[in-house]
Design a protein around this motif. Structure first.
Motif, PDB file in Angstrom:
ATOM      1  N   ARG A  12       0.836  -1.210   0.000  1.00  0.00           N
ATOM      2  CA  ARG A  12       0.000   0.000   0.000  1.00  0.00           C
ATOM      3  C   ARG A  12       0.867   1.255   0.000  1.00  0.00           C
ATOM      4  O   ARG A  12       0.515   2.258  -0.629  1.00  0.00           O
ATOM      5  CB  ARG A  12      -0.940  -0.005   1.204  1.00  0.00           C
ATOM      6  CG  ARG A  12      -1.968  -1.123   1.150  1.00  0.00           C
ATOM      7  CD  ARG A  12      -3.007  -0.987   2.253  1.00  0.00           C
ATOM      8  NE  ARG A  12      -3.912  -2.117   2.281  1.00  0.00           N
ATOM      9  CZ  ARG A  12      -4.955  -2.266   1.479  1.00  0.00           C
ATOM     10  NH1 ARG A  12      -5.220  -1.351   0.567  1.00  0.00           N
ATOM     11  NH2 ARG A  12      -5.740  -3.330   1.588  1.00  0.00           N
ATOM     12  N   ASP A  13       1.987   1.200   0.710  1.00  0.00           N
ATOM     13  CA  ASP A  13       2.893   2.350   0.700  1.00  0.00           C
ATOM     14  C   ASP A  13       3.445   2.586  -0.698  1.00  0.00           C
ATOM     15  O   ASP A  13       3.690   3.722  -1.110  1.00  0.00           O
ATOM     16  CB  ASP A  13       4.051   2.127   1.680  1.00  0.00           C
ATOM     17  CG  ASP A  13       3.589   2.167   3.137  1.00  0.00           C
ATOM     18  OD1 ASP A  13       2.432   2.577   3.376  1.00  0.00           O
ATOM     19  OD2 ASP A  13       4.375   1.774   4.018  1.00  0.00           O
ATOM     20  N   ARG A  14       3.650   1.503  -1.450  1.00  0.00           N
ATOM     21  CA  ARG A  14       4.146   1.627  -2.831  1.00  0.00           C
ATOM     22  C   ARG A  14       3.022   1.959  -3.806  1.00  0.00           C
ATOM     23  O   ARG A  14       3.263   2.230  -4.989  1.00  0.00           O
ATOM     24  CB  ARG A  14       4.822   0.326  -3.264  1.00  0.00           C
ATOM     25  CG  ARG A  14       6.105   0.018  -2.521  1.00  0.00           C
ATOM     26  CD  ARG A  14       6.864  -1.139  -3.174  1.00  0.00           C
ATOM     27  NE  ARG A  14       6.112  -2.384  -3.112  1.00  0.00           N
ATOM     28  CZ  ARG A  14       6.145  -3.227  -2.078  1.00  0.00           C
ATOM     29  NH1 ARG A  14       6.886  -2.945  -1.015  1.00  0.00           N
ATOM     30  NH2 ARG A  14       5.446  -4.344  -2.091  1.00  0.00           N
ATOM     31  N   LYS A  15       1.794   1.835  -3.325  1.00  0.00           N
ATOM     32  CA  LYS A  15       0.598   2.137  -4.125  1.00  0.00           C
ATOM     33  C   LYS A  15       0.484   1.240  -5.351  1.00  0.00           C
ATOM     34  O   LYS A  15       0.036   1.659  -6.420  1.00  0.00           O
ATOM     35  CB  LYS A  15       0.576   3.609  -4.540  1.00  0.00           C
ATOM     36  CG  LYS A  15       0.467   4.548  -3.358  1.00  0.00           C
ATOM     37  CD  LYS A  15       0.387   6.000  -3.775  1.00  0.00           C
ATOM     38  CE  LYS A  15       0.252   6.897  -2.567  1.00  0.00           C
ATOM     39  NZ  LYS A  15       0.235   8.327  -2.922  1.00  0.00           N
ATOM     40  N   GLU A  16       0.922  -0.004  -5.197  1.00  0.00           N
ATOM     41  CA  GLU A  16       0.726  -0.979  -6.270  1.00  0.00           C
ATOM     42  C   GLU A  16       0.561  -2.369  -5.657  1.00  0.00           C
ATOM     43  O   GLU A  16       1.336  -2.760  -4.774  1.00  0.00           O
ATOM     44  CB  GLU A  16       1.889  -0.971  -7.264  1.00  0.00           C
ATOM     45  CG  GLU A  16       3.254  -1.212  -6.664  1.00  0.00           C
ATOM     46  CD  GLU A  16       4.353  -1.178  -7.718  1.00  0.00           C
ATOM     47  OE1 GLU A  16       5.329  -1.926  -7.572  1.00  0.00           O
ATOM     48  OE2 GLU A  16       4.225  -0.405  -8.686  1.00  0.00           O
ATOM     49  N   PRO A  17      -0.474  -3.106  -6.080  1.00  0.00           N
ATOM     50  CA  PRO A  17      -0.713  -4.437  -5.514  1.00  0.00           C
ATOM     51  C   PRO A  17       0.357  -5.419  -5.960  1.00  0.00           C
ATOM     52  O   PRO A  17       1.138  -5.149  -6.876  1.00  0.00           O
ATOM     53  CB  PRO A  17      -2.087  -4.820  -6.063  1.00  0.00           C
ATOM     54  CG  PRO A  17      -2.239  -4.013  -7.307  1.00  0.00           C
ATOM     55  CD  PRO A  17      -1.490  -2.745  -7.086  1.00  0.00           C
ATOM     56  N   PHE A  18       0.358  -6.593  -5.318  1.00  0.00           N
ATOM     57  CA  PHE A  18       1.365  -7.624  -5.573  1.00  0.00           C
ATOM     58  C   PHE A  18       0.704  -8.818  -6.252  1.00  0.00           C
ATOM     59  O   PHE A  18      -0.379  -9.248  -5.852  1.00  0.00           O
ATOM     60  CB  PHE A  18       2.016  -8.049  -4.250  1.00  0.00           C
ATOM     61  CG  PHE A  18       3.153  -9.011  -4.410  1.00  0.00           C
ATOM     62  CD1 PHE A  18       4.374  -8.588  -4.889  1.00  0.00           C
ATOM     63  CD2 PHE A  18       2.998 -10.355  -4.078  1.00  0.00           C
ATOM     64  CE1 PHE A  18       5.435  -9.476  -5.037  1.00  0.00           C
ATOM     65  CE2 PHE A  18       4.050 -11.247  -4.217  1.00  0.00           C
ATOM     66  CZ  PHE A  18       5.271 -10.798  -4.699  1.00  0.00           C
ATOM     67  N   PHE A  19       1.359  -9.370  -7.293  1.00  0.00           N
ATOM     68  CA  PHE A  19       0.841 -10.496  -8.067  1.00  0.00           C
ATOM     69  C   PHE A  19       1.716 -11.728  -7.832  1.00  0.00           C
ATOM     70  O   PHE A  19       2.932 -11.613  -7.786  1.00  0.00           O
ATOM     71  CB  PHE A  19       0.878 -10.195  -9.570  1.00  0.00           C
ATOM     72  CG  PHE A  19       0.096  -8.976  -9.999  1.00  0.00           C
ATOM     73  CD1 PHE A  19      -1.112  -9.126 -10.663  1.00  0.00           C
ATOM     74  CD2 PHE A  19       0.574  -7.695  -9.769  1.00  0.00           C
ATOM     75  CE1 PHE A  19      -1.828  -8.018 -11.077  1.00  0.00           C
ATOM     76  CE2 PHE A  19      -0.139  -6.578 -10.176  1.00  0.00           C
ATOM     77  CZ  PHE A  19      -1.342  -6.749 -10.827  1.00  0.00           C
TER      78      PHE A  19
END
Length: 455
Positions: free
Chosen positions: A71-78
């Motif tokens: 969330r801090d990076r503002k991108e989800p993880f796949f």
């Protein structure tokens, strides 16, 4: 100095909350991964092994110190769940979740970062806490065109998979919509499933499966029953189907390196015959598998004598020509060109290779290159009327293309001229307007000066 009890979740000490509300989700029930649901999911479906999942997560030590967050990076993880691509705790945790669910997991060291920890972030032998949200998931895509999607219900054993030519024993259950149309135990050779009425997509998924695995295969029409359907199953054309497949047992075929040249040459005769049968039946993708097997066996072979060398060359040339023809039928034109090029390397005046490459290039709108190929065909065989006819087609296409270019450029230049004329007209109007304004101001100034002068 903080302690384990310093971390709170929803106003409670973390250890107390996990003790009161936690669920052990580890298969062995050893308290390795404890789950607390913060928000219920949207439906009852959960990911299966191999599914591609998308999550947001925040990782903390039990002291409450954050060490990582998507969330801090503002991108989800796949990642593909259950495949060992992530922490063991994550594979276990995500398989327990529903779409949209938000959970907090307490993970023991052996399910997280182990005795080594993570330098500068996680001390050795540390339990960690992850808050995770499962955003979405989908099956594992097995083909570039997404025509076969796999979802694993039961993971198989071992690390080996069936290869082309392997003998497999499977249990099949086929569905179209909610209707089951196929339920049976069947044995077949991988690459020849069509002989037993098994769809091409099931055949192509075999090399991804392990013994004991049970999976769902979602097949697009290309990998199912195509545009003809399957009347005996009451399935119409262009229908998506689902097969549940259990791989009960298999025996791998010999790999190329396990066979001597004589064995390869003997097997190639039968494989070529099988490929020809599939081609005549219009099963071009199945034929491709057979011809490709021959190429994989013989492409690195030279033979010990002139006779063997000639046999190898003949098999390789025929296989590349047949592959080019199959790919021409299924409209994969780059593959046609590739296999024709390989055939031409073996026989630089091969009429069929030059002609088929010309056809593929013509269908790719490479008119000049196609015409060169057809001209080469005529050099080899001046009486090839089809090549002569295709040269005429290429010439008319080139002429048509040039005419289109002329029209495009003429229209383009016309538009540029019209735009320039419009700009020039606008500029003249502005100049005229400016001059009118200046003349008007001069007139006003003269009148003012005349009024200011003594009479």
């Amino acid at each position: 100095m903080t302690t384990d009890q310093d971390m709170t979740i929803d106003g409670q000490p973390a250890t107390a909350m996990f003790a009161a509300k936690g669920i052990d989700v580890t298969p062995s029930k050893d308290q390795g991964v404890i789950k607390v649901v913060n928000r219920q999911g949207l439906d009852g479906e959960r990911p299966m092994i191999g599914d591609r999942v998308v999550v947001h997560y925040t990782g903390k030590l039990v002291t409450g110190k954050k060490f990582d967050s998507s969330r801090d990076r503002k991108e989800p993880f796949f990642f593909n769940v259950g495949k060992g691509q992530v922490l063991k705790a994550w594979d276990i945790a995500v398989l327990s979740m529903q779409r949209g669910e938000v959970c907090t997991f307490l993970c023991k060291p052996e399910y997280a970062y182990g005795s080594a920890g993570n330098p500068n972030k996680i001390p050795p032998n540390s339990s960690v806490v992850f808050e995770m949200e499962l955003l979405k998931f989908e099956g594992e895509i097995l083909t570039d065109d997404s025509g076969i999607i796999r979802r694993i219900k039961v993971k198989g054993d071992g690390y080996t998979n069936p290869n082309d030519g392997a003998s497999v024993e499977v249990h099949l259950e086929g569905k179209c919509g909610d209707r089951m149309f196929d339920c049976r135990d069947v044995s077949f050779k991988v690459g020849e499933a069509e002989d037993k009425g098994v769809p091409f997509g099931v055949d192509r998924a075999m090399d991804k499966m392990q013994k004991g695995e049970c999976c769902l295969l979602y097949l697009k029409p290309k990998y199912g029953f195509g545009n003809k359907g399957k009347p005996e199953y009451k399935i119409g054309p262009d229908k998506d189907i689902i097969y549940e497949v259990t791989l009960k047992n298999f025996q791998r075929a010999k790999e190329s390196w396990e066979m001597d040249l004589l064995e390869k040459l003997n097997l190639a005769v039968g494989v070529k015959h099988k490929g020809n049968q599939y081609f005549k039946a219009g099963l071009y993708s199945q034929a491709v598998i057979q011809y490709q097997r021959i190429v994989s066996w013989l492409e690195m072979e030279c033979g010990s004598g002139l006779d063997q060398h000639k046999k190898i060359q003949n098999f390789m040339l025929t296989s590349h020509l047949n592959l080019a023809l199959c790919f021409l039928r299924i409209k994969e034109f780059s593959q046609v060109v590739e296999h024709c090029n390989k055939a031409i390397e073996l026989d630089d005046n091969n009429e069929k290779a030059l002609y088929r490459r010309g056809e593929a290039r013509l269908l790719r709108n490479e008119f000049s290159l196609a015409m060169e190929d057809f001209q080469l065909v005529l050099q080899v065989n001046p009486s090839n009327r089809a090549a002569r006819a295709h040269i005429s087609i290429c010439q008319s296409k080139i002429k048509e293309h040039h005419e289109q270019d002329k029209m495009i450029y003429a229209n383009m230049f016309q538009k540029f001229a019209e735009r320039d004329a419009k700009v020039e007209k606008t500029k003249r109007r502005r100049d005229e307007s400016a001059r009118s304004c200046m003349n008007g101001e001069l007139g006003i100034k003269r009148r003012r000066r005349s009024q200011d002068c003594p009479s």
